[in-house]
Design a protein around this motif. Structure first.
Motif, PDB file in Angstrom:
ATOM      1  N   ALA A 105       0.917  -1.345  -0.026  1.00  0.00           N
ATOM      2  CA  ALA A 105      -0.004   0.049  -0.085  1.00  0.00           C
ATOM      3  C   ALA A 105       0.992   1.280   0.105  1.00  0.00           C
ATOM      4  N   ASP A 106       1.960   1.171  -0.068  1.00  0.00           N
ATOM      5  CA  ASP A 106       3.005   2.347  -0.032  1.00  0.00           C
ATOM      6  C   ASP A 106       3.438   2.623  -1.615  1.00  0.00           C
ATOM      7  N   GLU A 107       3.143   3.743  -2.178  1.00  0.00           N
ATOM      8  CA  GLU A 107       3.532   4.101  -3.509  1.00  0.00           C
ATOM      9  C   GLU A 107       4.812   4.205  -3.769  1.00  0.00           C
ATOM     10  N   ASP A 299       6.755   0.060   7.900  1.00  0.00           N
ATOM     11  CA  ASP A 299       6.461   1.356   7.253  1.00  0.00           C
ATOM     12  C   ASP A 299       5.203   1.625   7.638  1.00  0.00           C
ATOM     13  N   TYR A 300       4.904   2.897   8.338  1.00  0.00           N
ATOM     14  CA  TYR A 300       3.457   3.084   8.924  1.00  0.00           C
ATOM     15  C   TYR A 300       2.864   3.808   7.862  1.00  0.00           C
ATOM     16  N   ILE A 301       1.586   3.433   7.292  1.00  0.00           N
ATOM     17  CA  ILE A 301       0.558   3.754   6.220  1.00  0.00           C
ATOM     18  C   ILE A 301      -0.567   4.079   6.829  1.00  0.00           C
ATOM     19  N   GLY A 302      -1.298   5.305   6.657  1.00  0.00           N
ATOM     20  CA  GLY A 302      -2.693   5.395   6.769  1.00  0.00           C
ATOM     21  C   GLY A 302      -2.779   6.145   7.982  1.00  0.00           C
ATOM     22  N   ILE A 303      -3.981   7.046   8.076  1.00  0.00           N
ATOM     23  CA  ILE A 303      -4.081   7.847   8.882  1.00  0.00           C
ATOM     24  C   ILE A 303      -4.509   7.518  10.545  1.00  0.00           C
ATOM     25  N   SER A 304      -4.841   6.178  10.855  1.00  0.00           N
ATOM     26  CA  SER A 304      -4.798   5.475  11.873  1.00  0.00           C
ATOM     27  C   SER A 304      -3.603   5.173  12.639  1.00  0.00           C
ATOM     28  N   SER A 375      -7.631  -2.683   4.023  1.00  0.00           N
ATOM     29  CA  SER A 375      -7.902  -2.731   2.561  1.00  0.00           C
ATOM     30  C   SER A 375      -7.286  -3.644   1.761  1.00  0.00           C
ATOM     31  N   LEU A 376      -6.133  -4.033   1.855  1.00  0.00           N
ATOM     32  CA  LEU A 376      -5.343  -5.044   0.828  1.00  0.00           C
ATOM     33  C   LEU A 376      -5.854  -6.184   1.065  1.00  0.00           C
ATOM     34  N   LYS A 377      -6.824  -6.735   1.928  1.00  0.00           N
ATOM     35  CA  LYS A 377      -7.464  -8.246   1.782  1.00  0.00           C
ATOM     36  C   LYS A 377      -8.252  -8.256   0.485  1.00  0.00           C
TER      37      LYS A 377
END
Length: 476
Positions: A105-107, A299-304, A375-377
């Motif tokens: 999920a990291d571009e 790698d921390y991704i996302g608002i949460s 959401s990756l699932k």
């Protein structure tokens, strides 16, 4: 006649204000007297809150960065003597291979290798250890790269491929046996859990697959050759109910007058028949491989996960310490055999079928998978929806391309300004999209949390892992 004012009494006499020497001097500089007579007072409540928070944040940041420099310098001092040893100009320096795959999920695919360059690389540079970085821009690329390197190595070991005479004439040429020895003296750096899964999957594929070279585009084109997306639609006017034998067959891709790259490609079966027979036996024993340096990375991704990002920003010293310790383990070159349960040594477990148990080194950095975006699932489902929408719009584009190519209608003004893609371009676009979609799904199936690390019993005696040398630990 007015009376003069009475003389001032002794009670109303005000003595002159005595000023210090500094204030007296400043009074002649043009500074307003009100500024000199102003007395300091405590700030307001809001200012006190602002100054307290600001000073705390700045102090925490300054302390963390100072500790980072101290920790890094401490480990640099431990290893820098190794780089000061004189070396022969033609001597092959110790070299390691660094693998870093894309974080889910990291571009920005370079995050894992950026972690290596910032925290591990300074220790290797101080010790005079060379390195080669191999990035994985999409999921599954590391697996394919590792499998291909092993396939080429097996071909060299079986003398199917040999070094060219030009390469042998170079003064820096080393025989395959010497190159293998140099690789064992180096090592392999694996950054993060996704990279570890891809590396192990590529390792098994490289030692179990065939030795022939497979063109992925040609193989995919052969698979897509018989689907119906590019078939010519049947025209009812071509049917004659009285003479069914004269019915025109649908115009397929092979009989289409429009040029197609699939028509000039030799079939996959013909290529395999023309190539000489290669040994297909899987080796019973895998030769020793370079030791592995397993470097944890999240790698921390996302608002949460923003609170974790803030905490991470003010605690860089923990990353510096972990990276320095990892680099020091590699430099000191102390390793042990890889640790796995006895059940995996007896029989290779299929991917995803390993029971919940302690898998030793195969559980490396497993807690990092809990930080994947939820959401990756649904990634395979999302790709399938994108594929469906693409093929729904492909029919109209293909009809337009064939009408313009055959001259059945004149192009519109908009089509003259921006020509629509031809059938050849649509076929090439479809091939490119299908390859990307299939690779993304296959790559995600390798690194997703429900998939266990690929294992082969033959790896038990071939893989080693770098460990800490006996020394006192350093705390941040």
């Amino acid at each position: 006649m007015s009376t003069p004012p009475p003389p001032p009494s002794d009670n109303s006499f005000v003595p002159p204000v005595r000023r210090s020497g500094v204030r007296t001097v400043l009074s002649y500089t043009g500074i307003p007297p009100s500024w000199l007579d102003k007395r300091p007072k405590l700030p307001s409540r809001n200012w006190l809150i602002f100054l307290s928070v600001t000073s705390s944040v700045v102090g925490l940041y300054a302390y963390d960065r100072r500790r980072c420099k101290q920790i890094r310098q401490e480990y640099v001092e431990k290893v820098k003597h190794l780089s000061e040893v004189p070396a022969d100009p033609f001597e092959v320096l110790r070299k390691v291979t660094v693998y870093g795959s894309k974080w889910p999920a990291d571009e920005d695919y370079d995050q894992s290798l950026r972690y290596f360059r910032k925290y591990v690389k300074p220790i290797l540079i101080a010790a005079g250890v060379d390195y080669e970085m191999i990035p994985g821009k999409r999921h599954g690329e590391i697996m394919k790269r590792v499998a291909e390197d092993i396939r080429l190595r097996r071909r060299l070991d079986l003398e199917i491929d040999i070094d060219s005479d030009v390469r042998k004439a170079l003064p820096t040429y080393r025989s395959p046996a010497v190159r293998r020895q140099n690789e064992l003296e180096g090592g392999i750096v694996i950054i993060g859990r996704p990279t570890f899964k891809e590396f192990m999957a590529g390792l098994k594929k490289g030692w179990t697959s065939g030795l022939e070279k497979v063109d992925e585009d040609e193989e995919l084109a052969r698979i897509l050759e018989n689907d119906s997306h590019f078939d010519e639609p049947e025209d009812p006017r071509d049917f004659d109910m009285d003479e069914p034998s004269k019915k025109s067959p649908p115009l397929s891709a092979q009989t289409s007058p429009v040029f197609s790259p699939l028509q000039i490609r030799p079939s996959f079966a013909q290529n395999s028949q023309q190539s000489p027979s290669l040994p297909t036996d899987v080796p019973a024993v895998i030769p020793p491989l370079p030791p592995l340096l397993l470097v944890s990375f999240t790698d921390y991704i996302g608002i949460s996960q923003i609170p974790l990002m803030i905490w991470d920003f003010f605690n860089q010293r923990h990353k510096v310490l972990a990276g320095a310790q990892a680099g020091y383990r590699l430099v000191m070159n102390i390793s042990r055999p890889i640790e796995v349960p006895e059940s995996l040594d007896q029989q290779a477990a299929p991917d995803g079928d390993i029971q919940e148990q302690n898998l030793g080194d195969l559980d490396f950095d497993k807690q990092a998978e809990s930080y994947y975006k939820k959401s990756l699932k649904d990634l395979p489902k999302d790709i399938e929806e994108i594929r469906t929408k693409y093929y729904e719009s492909l029919a109209g584009k293909l009809a337009t391309a064939r009408e313009l190519a055959r001259g059945t209608r004149e192009p519109t003004k908009a089509e003259l300004e921006n020509p629509p893609p031809t059938e050849v371009e649509l076929r090439a676009e479809r091939l490119k999209k299908e390859r990307r979609w299939r690779n993304d799904v296959d790559g995600w199936n390798i690194i997703k949390p429900s998939t266990s690390v690929t294992w082969d019993p033959r790896f038990k005696n071939a893989l080693r892992v770098f460990v800490d040398p006996p020394q006192e630990s350093t705390s941040p």
